[in-house]
Design a protein around this motif. Structure first.
Motif, PDB file in Angstrom:
ATOM      1  N   GLY A 154       0.834  -1.209   0.000  1.00 47.78           N
ATOM      2  CA  GLY A 154       0.000   0.000   0.000  1.00 47.78           C
ATOM      3  C   GLY A 154       0.864   1.252   0.000  1.00 47.78           C
ATOM      4  O   GLY A 154       0.596   2.211  -0.739  1.00 47.78           O
ATOM      5  N   VAL A 155       1.914   1.246   0.838  1.00 54.31           N
ATOM      6  CA  VAL A 155       2.819   2.407   0.901  1.00 54.31           C
ATOM      7  C   VAL A 155       3.489   2.610  -0.458  1.00 54.31           C
ATOM      8  O   VAL A 155       3.461   3.712  -1.025  1.00 54.31           O
ATOM      9  N   VAL A 156       4.079   1.521  -0.977  1.00 57.86           N
ATOM     10  CA  VAL A 156       4.893   1.640  -2.199  1.00 57.86           C
ATOM     11  C   VAL A 156       4.036   2.109  -3.372  1.00 57.86           C
ATOM     12  O   VAL A 156       4.369   3.085  -4.063  1.00 57.86           O
ATOM     13  N   ARG A 157       2.904   1.446  -3.580  1.00 60.17           N
ATOM     14  CA  ARG A 157       2.137   1.769  -4.795  1.00 60.17           C
ATOM     15  C   ARG A 157       1.427   3.111  -4.689  1.00 60.17           C
ATOM     16  O   ARG A 157       1.305   3.837  -5.677  1.00 60.17           O
ATOM     17  N   ARG A 158       0.954   3.456  -3.482  1.00 58.87           N
ATOM     18  CA  ARG A 158       0.314   4.772  -3.334  1.00 58.87           C
ATOM     19  C   ARG A 158       1.346   5.885  -3.512  1.00 58.87           C
ATOM     20  O   ARG A 158       1.081   6.895  -4.169  1.00 58.87           O
ATOM     21  N   ALA A 159       2.533   5.674  -2.936  1.00 62.54           N
ATOM     22  CA  ALA A 159       3.581   6.696  -3.066  1.00 62.54           C
ATOM     23  C   ALA A 159       3.933   6.882  -4.538  1.00 62.54           C
ATOM     24  O   ALA A 159       4.027   8.028  -5.019  1.00 62.54           O
ATOM     25  N   ILE A 160       4.096   5.785  -5.264  1.00 63.16           N
ATOM     26  CA  ILE A 160       4.448   5.894  -6.688  1.00 63.16           C
ATOM     27  C   ILE A 160       3.337   6.622  -7.450  1.00 63.16           C
ATOM     28  O   ILE A 160       3.589   7.491  -8.280  1.00 63.16           O
ATOM     29  N   SER A 161       2.085   6.288  -7.090  1.00 61.39           N
ATOM     30  CA  SER A 161       0.966   6.942  -7.795  1.00 61.39           C
ATOM     31  C   SER A 161       0.896   8.442  -7.473  1.00 61.39           C
ATOM     32  O   SER A 161       0.300   9.210  -8.215  1.00 61.39           O
ATOM     33  N   GLY A 171       3.682  10.183  -7.326  1.00 60.24           N
ATOM     34  CA  GLY A 171       4.895  10.744  -7.926  1.00 60.24           C
ATOM     35  C   GLY A 171       6.132  10.660  -7.049  1.00 60.24           C
ATOM     36  O   GLY A 171       7.144  11.314  -7.329  1.00 60.24           O
ATOM     37  N   LEU A 172       6.069   9.873  -5.964  1.00 61.21           N
ATOM     38  CA  LEU A 172       7.231   9.751  -5.072  1.00 61.21           C
ATOM     39  C   LEU A 172       8.066   8.525  -5.433  1.00 61.21           C
ATOM     40  O   LEU A 172       7.569   7.579  -6.055  1.00 61.21           O
ATOM     41  N   LYS A 173       9.319   8.546  -5.027  1.00 58.55           N
ATOM     42  CA  LYS A 173      10.168   7.350  -5.102  1.00 58.55           C
ATOM     43  C   LYS A 173      10.119   6.668  -3.730  1.00 58.55           C
ATOM     44  O   LYS A 173       9.867   7.323  -2.704  1.00 58.55           O
ATOM     45  N   VAL A 174      10.384   5.353  -3.723  1.00 59.23           N
ATOM     46  CA  VAL A 174      10.321   4.619  -2.446  1.00 59.23           C
ATOM     47  C   VAL A 174      11.585   3.790  -2.244  1.00 59.23           C
ATOM     48  O   VAL A 174      12.085   3.161  -3.180  1.00 59.23           O
ATOM     49  N   LYS A 175      12.069   3.800  -1.003  1.00 59.25           N
ATOM     50  CA  LYS A 175      13.189   2.919  -0.629  1.00 59.25           C
ATOM     51  C   LYS A 175      12.726   1.997   0.491  1.00 59.25           C
ATOM     52  O   LYS A 175      12.095   2.447   1.452  1.00 59.25           O
ATOM     53  N   GLY A 176      13.046   0.729   0.361  1.00 55.03           N
ATOM     54  CA  GLY A 176      12.714  -0.247   1.393  1.00 55.03           C
ATOM     55  C   GLY A 176      13.894  -0.379   2.351  1.00 55.03           C
ATOM     56  O   GLY A 176      15.039  -0.489   1.914  1.00 55.03           O
ATOM     57  N   ILE A 177      13.591  -0.338   3.637  1.00 59.13           N
ATOM     58  CA  ILE A 177      14.648  -0.489   4.653  1.00 59.13           C
ATOM     59  C   ILE A 177      14.439  -1.852   5.311  1.00 59.13           C
ATOM     60  O   ILE A 177      13.347  -2.132   5.831  1.00 59.13           O
ATOM     61  N   TYR A 178      15.473  -2.680   5.261  1.00 63.11           N
ATOM     62  CA  TYR A 178      15.359  -4.059   5.748  1.00 63.11           C
ATOM     63  C   TYR A 178      15.693  -4.136   7.235  1.00 63.11           C
ATOM     64  O   TYR A 178      16.537  -3.396   7.724  1.00 63.11           O
ATOM     65  N   GLN A 179      15.007  -5.017   7.962  1.00 58.02           N
ATOM     66  CA  GLN A 179      15.254  -5.289   9.397  1.00 58.02           C
ATOM     67  C   GLN A 179      15.059  -4.068  10.292  1.00 58.02           C
ATOM     68  O   GLN A 179      15.860  -3.812  11.201  1.00 58.02           O
ATOM     69  N   GLU A 196      22.340   0.553   7.184  1.00 57.55           N
ATOM     70  CA  GLU A 196      22.133   1.016   5.790  1.00 57.55           C
ATOM     71  C   GLU A 196      21.717  -0.119   4.851  1.00 57.55           C
ATOM     72  O   GLU A 196      22.193  -0.218   3.720  1.00 57.55           O
ATOM     73  N   GLU A 197      20.810  -0.964   5.347  1.00 53.86           N
ATOM     74  CA  GLU A 197      20.240  -2.033   4.512  1.00 53.86           C
ATOM     75  C   GLU A 197      19.059  -1.442   3.750  1.00 53.86           C
ATOM     76  O   GLU A 197      17.887  -1.626   4.127  1.00 53.86           O
ATOM     77  N   ILE A 198      19.354  -0.696   2.719  1.00 55.53           N
ATOM     78  CA  ILE A 198      18.333   0.127   2.035  1.00 55.53           C
ATOM     79  C   ILE A 198      18.363  -0.188   0.540  1.00 55.53           C
ATOM     80  O   ILE A 198      19.439  -0.195  -0.064  1.00 55.53           O
ATOM     81  N   LYS A 199      17.178  -0.450  -0.021  1.00 48.15           N
ATOM     82  CA  LYS A 199      17.134  -0.750  -1.465  1.00 48.15           C
ATOM     83  C   LYS A 199      15.978   0.012  -2.112  1.00 48.15           C
ATOM     84  O   LYS A 199      14.916   0.174  -1.506  1.00 48.15           O
ATOM     85  N   ASP A 200      16.193   0.414  -3.369  1.00 49.49           N
ATOM     86  CA  ASP A 200      15.108   1.069  -4.114  1.00 49.49           C
ATOM     87  C   ASP A 200      13.962   0.078  -4.317  1.00 49.49           C
ATOM     88  O   ASP A 200      14.208  -1.112  -4.520  1.00 49.49           O
ATOM     89  N   MET A 201      12.739   0.585  -4.273  1.00 47.51           N
ATOM     90  CA  MET A 201      11.579  -0.267  -4.548  1.00 47.51           C
ATOM     91  C   MET A 201      10.778   0.352  -5.687  1.00 47.51           C
ATOM     92  O   MET A 201      10.703   1.580  -5.800  1.00 47.51           O
ATOM     93  N   ASP A 202      10.184  -0.515  -6.515  1.00 43.25           N
ATOM     94  CA  ASP A 202       9.239  -0.007  -7.514  1.00 43.25           C
ATOM     95  C   ASP A 202       7.955  -0.824  -7.401  1.00 43.25           C
ATOM     96  O   ASP A 202       7.837  -1.679  -6.508  1.00 43.25           O
ATOM     97  N   ALA A 203       7.017  -0.562  -8.282  1.00 45.63           N
ATOM     98  CA  ALA A 203       5.712  -1.229  -8.172  1.00 45.63           C
ATOM     99  C   ALA A 203       5.856  -2.750  -8.225  1.00 45.63           C
ATOM    100  O   ALA A 203       5.104  -3.492  -7.579  1.00 45.63           O
ATOM    101  N   ARG A 204       6.852  -3.226  -8.980  1.00 44.86           N
ATOM    102  CA  ARG A 204       7.041  -4.685  -9.120  1.00 44.86           C
ATOM    103  C   ARG A 204       7.715  -5.299  -7.882  1.00 44.86           C
ATOM    104  O   ARG A 204       7.620  -6.496  -7.671  1.00 44.86           O
ATOM    105  N   SER A 205       8.373  -4.485  -7.062  1.00 49.81           N
ATOM    106  CA  SER A 205       9.015  -5.033  -5.841  1.00 49.81           C
ATOM    107  C   SER A 205       7.979  -5.611  -4.890  1.00 49.81           C
ATOM    108  O   SER A 205       8.324  -6.361  -3.980  1.00 49.81           O
ATOM    109  N   VAL A 206       6.724  -5.181  -5.052  1.00 48.22           N
ATOM    110  CA  VAL A 206       5.702  -5.633  -4.111  1.00 48.22           C
ATOM    111  C   VAL A 206       4.645  -6.504  -4.800  1.00 48.22           C
ATOM    112  O   VAL A 206       3.531  -6.665  -4.302  1.00 48.22           O
ATOM    113  N   SER A 207       5.029  -7.086  -5.960  1.00 45.76           N
ATOM    114  CA  SER A 207       4.113  -8.013  -6.629  1.00 45.76           C
ATOM    115  C   SER A 207       4.057  -9.327  -5.855  1.00 45.76           C
ATOM    116  O   SER A 207       5.059  -9.734  -5.252  1.00 45.76           O
TER     117      SER A 207
END
Ligand code: ADP
Ligand code: F6P
Length: 324
Positions: free
Chosen positions: A26-33, A35-43, A51-62
């Motif tokens: 919900g966060v990732v896809r709403r943010a993209i819709s 116009g924002l970029k999203v980064k996922g922070i692990y753990q 700094e366990e940080i990775k870019d996320m896009d709509a497909r990262s949450v498929s």
């Protein structure tokens, strides 16, 4: 959109809960819709400090709606409780261009989010915990799946308990909150429900209840015991000795936190995650998403943390009336 918010981060923290993945999506896809970029922070905060940080896009949450657990993993982090850790985490957010952060977790995680906001990183909390113990919200992501998992397990214990005409003590999760115990107690028709809000339960009353129920022809006696009371095995030994009724303890444990989320958890997760992204996109900070009176709303984190919630007294009274 607030001009300074271009990229947001998302993390899950504290105990995991089914439906957290729907919230991440919900966060990732709403943010993209928006116009924002999203980064996922692990753990959680631990991963933020590492700094366990990775870019996320709509497909990262498929393909994650039906998955239990959290694809971002979760952790508890002592270092982040100290001011030094919080300052370092805020610096890391700035270094990675994270202009706002969604924290999916419980009260402890929200307290951390508040500290990050004080160090200049806009934050929004999303209530993700099976315990239903976030005072500002009538719902927390994961509760429905957890109580349904526990309910099905207790049904099974009840079958064997009846066949053997035993007393069964079934321990469910909830160190500080008795919602899972109360809901399962009602859903499973327990004779007694022990909750941490009433720590001074009276064991002699339990014993008397078992003996009187036997005299009235009850074939089993189910006690749903919350983790916050605990000690189910020793309680079983004492009850068996005092009543002469064979008594067994079953501790359901972490199975209650796993499994594919129910429809309810997927929908609340999706909505609350999207709402959090909307808040950051609108330039809000230091907020907690909540569900109240049929609406998604938000509160100041400090105000939310100061709110109190008690077990509904009517439900407690009715649970007793229905156990006769
Ligand atoms: P939950 O979010 O499920 O209540 P915890 O209480 O374990 O779970 O908190 C998760 C993490 O949030 C902790 O490991 C810690 O890093 C952070 N945290 C908890 N309380 C605070 C606090 N008072 N100040 C700063 N960070 C905190
Ligand atoms: O907060 C969720 C919860 O499952 C509680 O019900 C329980 O007391 C606690 O987490 C257990 O945490 P842990 O994962 O550390 O065993």
């Amino acid at each position: 959109m607030a001009p300074n918010i271009k990229t947001i981060g998302v993390l899950t923290s504290g105990g995991d809960a089914p439906g957290m993945n729907a919230a991440i999506r919900g966060v990732v896809r709403r943010a993209i819709s928006r116009g924002l970029k999203v980064k996922g922070i692990y753990q959680g905060y631990k991963g933020l400090l590492n700094e366990e940080i990775k870019d996320m896009d709509a497909r990262s949450v498929s393909e994650i709606l039906a998955k239990g657990g959290t694809i971002l993993y979760t952790a508890r982090c002592r270092e982040f409780r100290m001011e030094e850790g919080q300052k370092a985490a805020a610096e890391i957010c700035r270094k990675h261009g994270i202009d706002g952060l969604v924290v999916i977790g419980g009260d402890g995680s929200f307290a951390g989010a508040r500290m990050l906001a004080l160090h200049g990183v806009p934050t929004v909390g999303v209530p993700g915990t099976i315990d239903l113990d976030i005072a500002c919200s009538e719902y927390t992501i994961g509760f429905d799946t957890a109580v349904n998992t526990a309910m099905e397990a207790i049904d099974k214990v009840r079958d064997t308990s009846t066949s053997h005409e035993r007393c069964s003590i079934i321990e469910v999760m909830g160190r500080g909150a008795g919602y899972i115990a109360l809901w399962c107690g009602i859903a499973n028709g327990a004779e007694d429900i022990l909750v941490p809000e009433n720590y001074d339960y009276n064991e002699q009353e339990l014993i008397d209840h078992i003996i009187s129920n036997r005299k009235r022809g009850k074939k089993h006696h189910i006690i749903v015991n919350a983790e916050g009371i605990g000690h189910s095995s020793s309680m079983a030994r004492r009850i068996e000795a005092a009543t002469g009724v064979e008594t067994r303890a079953t501790i359901l444990g972490h199975m209650q936190r796993g499994g594919s989320p129910t429809c309810r958890d997927r929908v609340y997760g999706s909505m609350m995650g999207a709402y959090a992204a909307d808040l950051l996109a609108d330039g809000k900070s230091n907020r907690v998403v909540a569900y109240r009176h049929g609406d998604y709303v938000d509160y100041d984190i400090q105000e939310a943390l100061e709110m109190q919630k008690e077990l509904p007294d009517y439900m407690v009274r009715i649970s007793k009336a229905l156990a006769i």
